[in-house]
Design an enzyme around this catalytic site. Structure first.
Site, PDB file in Angstrom:
ATOM      1  N   TYR A   1      68.465  -6.252  53.155  1.00  0.00           N
ATOM      2  CA  TYR A   1      67.763  -7.095  54.139  1.00  0.00           C
ATOM      3  C   TYR A   1      68.077  -8.577  53.872  1.00  0.00           C
ATOM      4  O   TYR A   1      68.483  -9.312  54.772  1.00  0.00           O
ATOM      5  CB  TYR A   1      66.253  -6.846  54.072  1.00  0.00           C
ATOM      6  CG  TYR A   1      65.476  -7.666  55.080  1.00  0.00           C
ATOM      7  CD1 TYR A   1      65.411  -7.290  56.421  1.00  0.00           C
ATOM      8  CD2 TYR A   1      64.817  -8.836  54.696  1.00  0.00           C
ATOM      9  CE1 TYR A   1      64.708  -8.053  57.348  1.00  0.00           C
ATOM     10  CE2 TYR A   1      64.119  -9.606  55.617  1.00  0.00           C
ATOM     11  CZ  TYR A   1      64.064  -9.210  56.939  1.00  0.00           C
ATOM     12  OH  TYR A   1      63.380  -9.972  57.854  1.00  0.00           O
TER      13      TYR A   1
ATOM     14  N   GLY B   1      65.350  -8.036  71.048  1.00  0.00           N
ATOM     15  CA  GLY B   1      64.117  -7.660  70.348  1.00  0.00           C
ATOM     16  C   GLY B   1      62.885  -8.093  71.122  1.00  0.00           C
ATOM     17  O   GLY B   1      61.829  -8.361  70.532  1.00  0.00           O
TER      18      GLY B   1
ATOM     19  N   ASP C   1      66.373  -4.658  74.299  1.00  0.00           N
ATOM     20  CA  ASP C   1      65.697  -3.915  73.224  1.00  0.00           C
ATOM     21  C   ASP C   1      66.007  -2.427  73.403  1.00  0.00           C
ATOM     22  O   ASP C   1      66.640  -2.027  74.385  1.00  0.00           O
ATOM     23  CB  ASP C   1      64.171  -4.160  73.274  1.00  0.00           C
ATOM     24  CG  ASP C   1      63.519  -4.061  71.888  1.00  0.00           C
ATOM     25  OD1 ASP C   1      63.711  -3.018  71.221  1.00  0.00           O
ATOM     26  OD2 ASP C   1      62.824  -5.003  71.478  1.00  0.00           O
TER      27      ASP C   1
ATOM     28  N   GLY D   1      65.716  -7.073  64.996  1.00  0.00           N
ATOM     29  CA  GLY D   1      66.004  -6.877  63.584  1.00  0.00           C
ATOM     30  C   GLY D   1      65.151  -5.767  63.010  1.00  0.00           C
ATOM     31  O   GLY D   1      64.177  -5.329  63.630  1.00  0.00           O
TER      32      GLY D   1
ATOM     33  N   LEU E   1      71.519  -1.958  69.399  1.00  0.00           N
ATOM     34  CA  LEU E   1      72.387  -2.969  68.780  1.00  0.00           C
ATOM     35  C   LEU E   1      72.925  -2.534  67.419  1.00  0.00           C
ATOM     36  O   LEU E   1      73.641  -3.295  66.768  1.00  0.00           O
ATOM     37  CB  LEU E   1      71.625  -4.303  68.652  1.00  0.00           C
ATOM     38  CG  LEU E   1      71.215  -4.951  69.979  1.00  0.00           C
ATOM     39  CD1 LEU E   1      70.377  -6.206  69.732  1.00  0.00           C
ATOM     40  CD2 LEU E   1      72.433  -5.293  70.833  1.00  0.00           C
TER      41      LEU E   1
END
Ligand code: NAD
Length: 252
Positions: free
Chosen positions: A151, A7, A31, A71, A41
């Site tokens: 989440y 990320g 990323d 994320g 990912l």
């Protein structure tokens, strides 16, 4: 020293990357784009290729630092949230542990969330499923639940994944900890604020009265990667302006 940051192209990952580079680390970013390793990912193939590409980029060098920041917030489809936030962390951790064993005082940090506690609900079915053997069934279950719950459950799952690895990683000589931020001013939070979840997010009081900056979270990551935290392992550091303590003051 060599570091890997997932990320790395945005928000907390980008701030962490800058912090590590300022500290003299050679950083391998992972990323979707604008990174040394461009990989998705959310898929098994993408996770496998990311780990293989990081190992290839290391060559003979060990991996000294690993920070899993990649994320997705609760504004995208639940299946995607679950896949990236949980599998995109645990597969990178497990795939790179071998490369970290020979690092210099090696340490890893996972960016979880304070949503793992009060915002994830009392039903741990999804968390259990995400950490179980049937990933396809876990993603099917995620699809039936509200995105905000998915989440929180995905973040509960990665937090437990960190704690469950304390013995194995400790024996390997690699420290592993989690940071649980509250609201951090990044594109992810901006998307939440612009969505139908924005009003609820804005209504939650913050004892310190403000959001964090990505650089402040990177500072906590830096502490957890460095010598001042040499005895800290398997821990979850809430960096949320006091929200978790306010909501669950007597949890301990
Ligand atoms: P961000 O959107 O700025 O950065 C997230 C990065 O992850 C992006 O660069 C994105 O491209 C990458 N990413 C997303 N899906 C990916 C995929 N499939 N494959 C590879 N990379 C992918 O968000 P951020 O706020 O910096 O979030 C970083 C972490 O912090 C996330 O895990 C998030 O859940 C967590 N977090 C954020 C907040 C907040 O308020 N911003 C609060 C608590 C926790």
């Amino acid at each position: 020293m060599t570091a890997c940051v997932t990320g790395s192209a945005s928000g907390i990952g980008a701030a962490t990357r800058r912090m590590l580079e300022d500290d003299g680390h050679d950083v391998i970013g992972v990323d979707l784009r604008d990174a040394e390793v461009e990989a998705d990912l959310s898929t098994q193939e993408g996770r496998d290729s990311a780990v293989a590409a990081v190992v290839a980029a290391l060559g003979e060098r060990p991996l000294d630092r690993l920070v899993c920041c990649a994320g997705l917030g609760p504004t995208v489809p639940p299946r995607l949230i679950a896949a990236v936030n949980c599998f995109g962390v645990v597969d990178v951790l497990d795939g790179l542990l071998a490369a970290m064993r020979d690092g210099g005082t090696p340490a890893a940090v996972v960016i979880a969330s304070n949503s793992a506690t009060f915002a994830a609900g009392d039903d741990d079915s999804l968390c259990d499923a995400l950490l179980g053997d049937d990933r396809a069934a876990a993603l099917d279950l995620a699809e039936t639940l509200p995105a905000a719950q998915v989440y929180g459950q995905s973040k509960r799952a990665v937090t437990r994944a960190v704690r469950r690895r304390a013995q194995q990683w400790g024996e390997a000589g690699v420290r592993l900890n989690a940071v649980a931020p509250g609201p951090v001013d990044t594109p992810l939070l901006a998307a939440v604020e612009a969505s139908e979840l924005g009003a609820a997010a804005a209504a939650l009081p913050i004892p310190l009265g403000r959001h964090a900056s990505a650089a402040e979270i990177a500072g906590v990551v830096g502490f957890l990667l460095g010598p001042a935290s040499a005895i800290v392992h398997g821990s979850v550091v809430f960096a949320d302006g006091g929200i978790d303590a306010m909501v669950l003051p007597d949890r301990i």
